[in-house]
Design an enzyme around this catalytic site. Structure first.
Site, PDB file in Angstrom:
ATOM      1  N   ARG A   1     -11.027  -9.534   4.269  1.00 48.88           N
ATOM      2  CA  ARG A   1     -10.916  -8.155   3.848  1.00 48.88           C
ATOM      3  C   ARG A   1     -11.107  -7.804   2.571  1.00 48.88           C
ATOM      4  O   ARG A   1     -12.093  -6.908   2.767  1.00 48.88           O
ATOM      5  CB  ARG A   1      -9.265  -7.799   3.999  1.00 48.88           C
TER       6      ARG A   1
ATOM      7  N   ARG B   1     -10.012  -2.937  -1.407  1.00 51.43           N
ATOM      8  CA  ARG B   1      -9.317  -2.970  -1.878  1.00 51.43           C
ATOM      9  C   ARG B   1     -10.120  -3.744  -3.271  1.00 51.43           C
ATOM     10  O   ARG B   1      -9.534  -5.414  -3.437  1.00 51.43           O
ATOM     11  CB  ARG B   1      -7.853  -3.376  -0.987  1.00 51.43           C
TER      12      ARG B   1
ATOM     13  N   ARG C   1       1.156 -10.995  -5.607  1.00 52.12           N
ATOM     14  CA  ARG C   1       1.468  -9.976  -4.609  1.00 52.12           C
ATOM     15  C   ARG C   1       2.527 -10.852  -3.998  1.00 52.12           C
ATOM     16  O   ARG C   1       3.468 -10.191  -3.534  1.00 52.12           O
ATOM     17  CB  ARG C   1       0.351  -9.244  -3.521  1.00 52.12           C
TER      18      ARG C   1
HETATM   19  P1  AP5 Z   1      -3.004  -6.470   7.776  1.00 53.14           P
HETATM   20  O1  AP5 Z   1      -2.539  -5.934   9.222  1.00 53.14           O
HETATM   21  O2  AP5 Z   1      -3.134  -4.986   6.755  1.00 53.14           O
HETATM   22  O3  AP5 Z   1      -1.737  -6.296   6.878  1.00 53.14           O
HETATM   23  P2  AP5 Z   1      -0.614  -6.200   6.190  1.00 53.14           P
HETATM   24  O4  AP5 Z   1       0.161  -7.284   6.575  1.00 53.14           O
HETATM   25  O5  AP5 Z   1      -0.442  -4.430   6.205  1.00 53.14           O
HETATM   26  O6  AP5 Z   1      -0.741  -5.969   4.538  1.00 53.14           O
HETATM   27  P3  AP5 Z   1      -1.493  -5.586   3.299  1.00 53.14           P
HETATM   28  O7  AP5 Z   1      -2.654  -5.962   2.493  1.00 53.14           O
HETATM   29  O8  AP5 Z   1      -1.722  -3.814   3.809  1.00 53.14           O
HETATM   30  O9  AP5 Z   1      -0.135  -5.546   2.795  1.00 53.14           O
HETATM   31  P4  AP5 Z   1       0.393  -5.388   2.002  1.00 53.14           P
HETATM   32  O10 AP5 Z   1       2.205  -5.389   1.888  1.00 53.14           O
HETATM   33  O11 AP5 Z   1      -0.028  -5.869   0.323  1.00 53.14           O
HETATM   34  O12 AP5 Z   1      -0.413  -3.972   0.776  1.00 53.14           O
HETATM   35  P5  AP5 Z   1       0.380  -2.299   0.605  1.00 53.14           P
HETATM   36  O13 AP5 Z   1      -0.680  -1.587   0.865  1.00 53.14           O
HETATM   37  O14 AP5 Z   1       2.046  -2.374   2.167  1.00 53.14           O
HETATM   38  O15 AP5 Z   1      -3.869  -7.331   7.152  1.00 53.14           O
HETATM   39  C1  AP5 Z   1      -4.265  -7.614   7.061  1.00 53.14           C
HETATM   40  C2  AP5 Z   1      -5.889  -8.997   7.102  1.00 53.14           C
HETATM   41  O16 AP5 Z   1      -5.776  -9.744   7.917  1.00 53.14           O
HETATM   42  C3  AP5 Z   1      -7.099  -7.774   7.484  1.00 53.14           C
HETATM   43  O17 AP5 Z   1      -8.131  -7.826   7.483  1.00 53.14           O
HETATM   44  C4  AP5 Z   1      -7.261  -7.937   8.882  1.00 53.14           C
HETATM   45  O18 AP5 Z   1      -7.306  -7.544   9.590  1.00 53.14           O
HETATM   46  C5  AP5 Z   1      -6.267  -9.470   9.370  1.00 53.14           C
HETATM   47  N1  AP5 Z   1      -5.475  -9.489  10.251  1.00 53.14           N
HETATM   48  C6  AP5 Z   1      -4.367  -9.149  10.999  1.00 53.14           C
HETATM   49  N2  AP5 Z   1      -4.122  -9.856  12.144  1.00 53.14           N
HETATM   50  C7  AP5 Z   1      -4.325 -11.160  11.616  1.00 53.14           C
HETATM   51  C8  AP5 Z   1      -4.535 -12.290  12.479  1.00 53.14           C
HETATM   52  N3  AP5 Z   1      -2.785 -11.892  13.784  1.00 53.14           N
HETATM   53  N4  AP5 Z   1      -5.586 -12.976  12.992  1.00 53.14           N
HETATM   54  C9  AP5 Z   1      -6.217 -12.758  12.162  1.00 53.14           C
HETATM   55  N5  AP5 Z   1      -6.631 -11.991  10.862  1.00 53.14           N
HETATM   56  C10 AP5 Z   1      -6.020 -11.009  10.925  1.00 53.14           C
HETATM   57  O19 AP5 Z   1       0.864  -2.658  -0.402  1.00 53.14           O
HETATM   58  C11 AP5 Z   1      -0.190  -2.585  -1.587  1.00 53.14           C
HETATM   59  C12 AP5 Z   1       0.467  -2.293  -2.959  1.00 53.14           C
HETATM   60  O20 AP5 Z   1       1.046  -0.982  -3.259  1.00 53.14           O
HETATM   61  C13 AP5 Z   1       1.149  -2.819  -3.322  1.00 53.14           C
HETATM   62  O21 AP5 Z   1       0.869  -4.086  -4.038  1.00 53.14           O
HETATM   63  C14 AP5 Z   1       2.260  -1.985  -4.497  1.00 53.14           C
HETATM   64  O22 AP5 Z   1       1.493  -1.584  -5.560  1.00 53.14           O
HETATM   65  C15 AP5 Z   1       2.482  -1.086  -3.326  1.00 53.14           C
HETATM   66  N6  AP5 Z   1       2.929  -0.096  -2.688  1.00 53.14           N
HETATM   67  C16 AP5 Z   1       3.213  -0.083  -1.346  1.00 53.14           C
HETATM   68  N7  AP5 Z   1       4.159   0.667  -0.710  1.00 53.14           N
HETATM   69  C17 AP5 Z   1       5.279  -0.219  -1.926  1.00 53.14           C
HETATM   70  C18 AP5 Z   1       7.224   0.389  -1.813  1.00 53.14           C
HETATM   71  N8  AP5 Z   1       7.346   0.619  -0.602  1.00 53.14           N
HETATM   72  N9  AP5 Z   1       7.137  -0.239  -2.848  1.00 53.14           N
HETATM   73  C19 AP5 Z   1       6.569  -0.291  -4.602  1.00 53.14           C
HETATM   74  N10 AP5 Z   1       5.474  -0.748  -4.191  1.00 53.14           N
HETATM   75  C20 AP5 Z   1       4.281   0.180  -2.924  1.00 53.14           C
END
Ligand code: AP5
Length: 190
Positions: free
Chosen positions: A128, A134, A146
């Site tokens: 991605r 990102r 992470r």
């Molecule tokens: P995707 O569906 O985006 O996976 P995801 O689990 O949502 O992954 P994220 O990267 O969004 O998770 P994250 O938890 O690190 O990020 P967040 O934005 O929450 O899929 C990922 C990729 O895989 C895509 O390209 C998709 O197409 C592909 N894919 C999906 N399914 C597939 C399959 N079956 N086969 C093949 N490919 C597939 O957080 C980012 C940052 O924000 C954190 O590090 C932190 O700094 C901050 N943050 C967010 N929430 C909080 C919180 N509650 N508390 C504190 N900090 C926070």
């Protein structure tokens, strides 16, 4: 009211699968990652502060993300239910969420945890990162951090929901459609 916590490590497919659950069950999707990235894009004070943590793969402070979710719950008081994606990420956030939902007598229905092998997570995120813009997807050491932060601070929440009989592990390996079918089946059986 159906309130789902969609849980799992970075790259587990939470955002991807949330789209299917919204379609099937008519829920509002609340992704703290998306909300924070919108704040960064708008160059707000909150966004600029959050970016410093996100770029390193560290968690933003509990206070900030709890406040954001509180605002969204208030703004969507007529919703049929919510999918919480990327929240809660610490036990303090899980406690705060229960308190907020208790006020409206609409507790969490289930916590659905997508289980995906580590190398698959890394491959998905690096892939991605080629197009997403990102910064946290483009450097393998940040992705590793992470995943470490997930195991250290976020995974313990499984016990929090297991104690309430709300924790379900879902096999997150396979095609997007296969995983969506597993999730749908689990939610229907609730
Ligand atoms: P995707 O569906 O985006 O996976 P995801 O689990 O949502 O992954 P994220 O990267 O969004 O998770 P994250 O938890 O690190 O990020 P967040 O934005 O929450 O899929 C990922 C990729 O895989 C895509 O390209 C998709 O197409 C592909 N894919 C999906 N399914 C597939 C399959 N079956 N086969 C093949 N490919 C597939 O957080 C980012 C940052 O924000 C954190 O590090 C932190 O700094 C901050 N943050 C967010 N929430 C909080 C919180 N509650 N508390 C504190 N900090 C926070």
């Amino acid at each position: 009211m159906l309130n789902l916590v969609l849980f799992g490590p970075p790259g587990a497919g939470k955002g991807t699968q949330a789209e299917f659950l919204i379609e099937s069950f008519g829920l509002i999707h609340l992704s703290t990652g998306d909300i924070l990235r919108n704040e960064i894009a708008a160059q707000t004070e909150l966004g600029l502060q959050a970016k410093q943590f996100m770029d390193k793969g560290e968690l933003v402070t509990d206070e900030v993300v709890i406040g954001m979710i509180k605002n969204k719950l208030t703004a969507n008081s007529e919703a049929k239910g919510f999918i919480f994606d990327g929240f809660p990420r610490t036990v303090a956030q899980a406690n705060a969420l229960d308190e907020m939902l208790d006020e409206n007598k609409t507790p969490i229905s289930a916590m659905l945890c997508l289980e995906v092998e580590k190398q698959e997570l890394i491959n998905r995120l690096l892939n991605r990162g080629k197009t997403s813009g990102r910064s946290d997807d483009q450097d393998e050491s940040i992705i590793e951090n992470r995943i470490s932060v997930y195991h250290e601070k976020t995974a313990p929440i499984k016990d929090y929901y297991a104690a309430q009989n709300k924790h379900f592990d879902i096999d997150g390996m396979g095609s997007v459609e296969e995983i969506a079918a597993r999730l749908k089946e689990t939610v229907k059986a609730l």
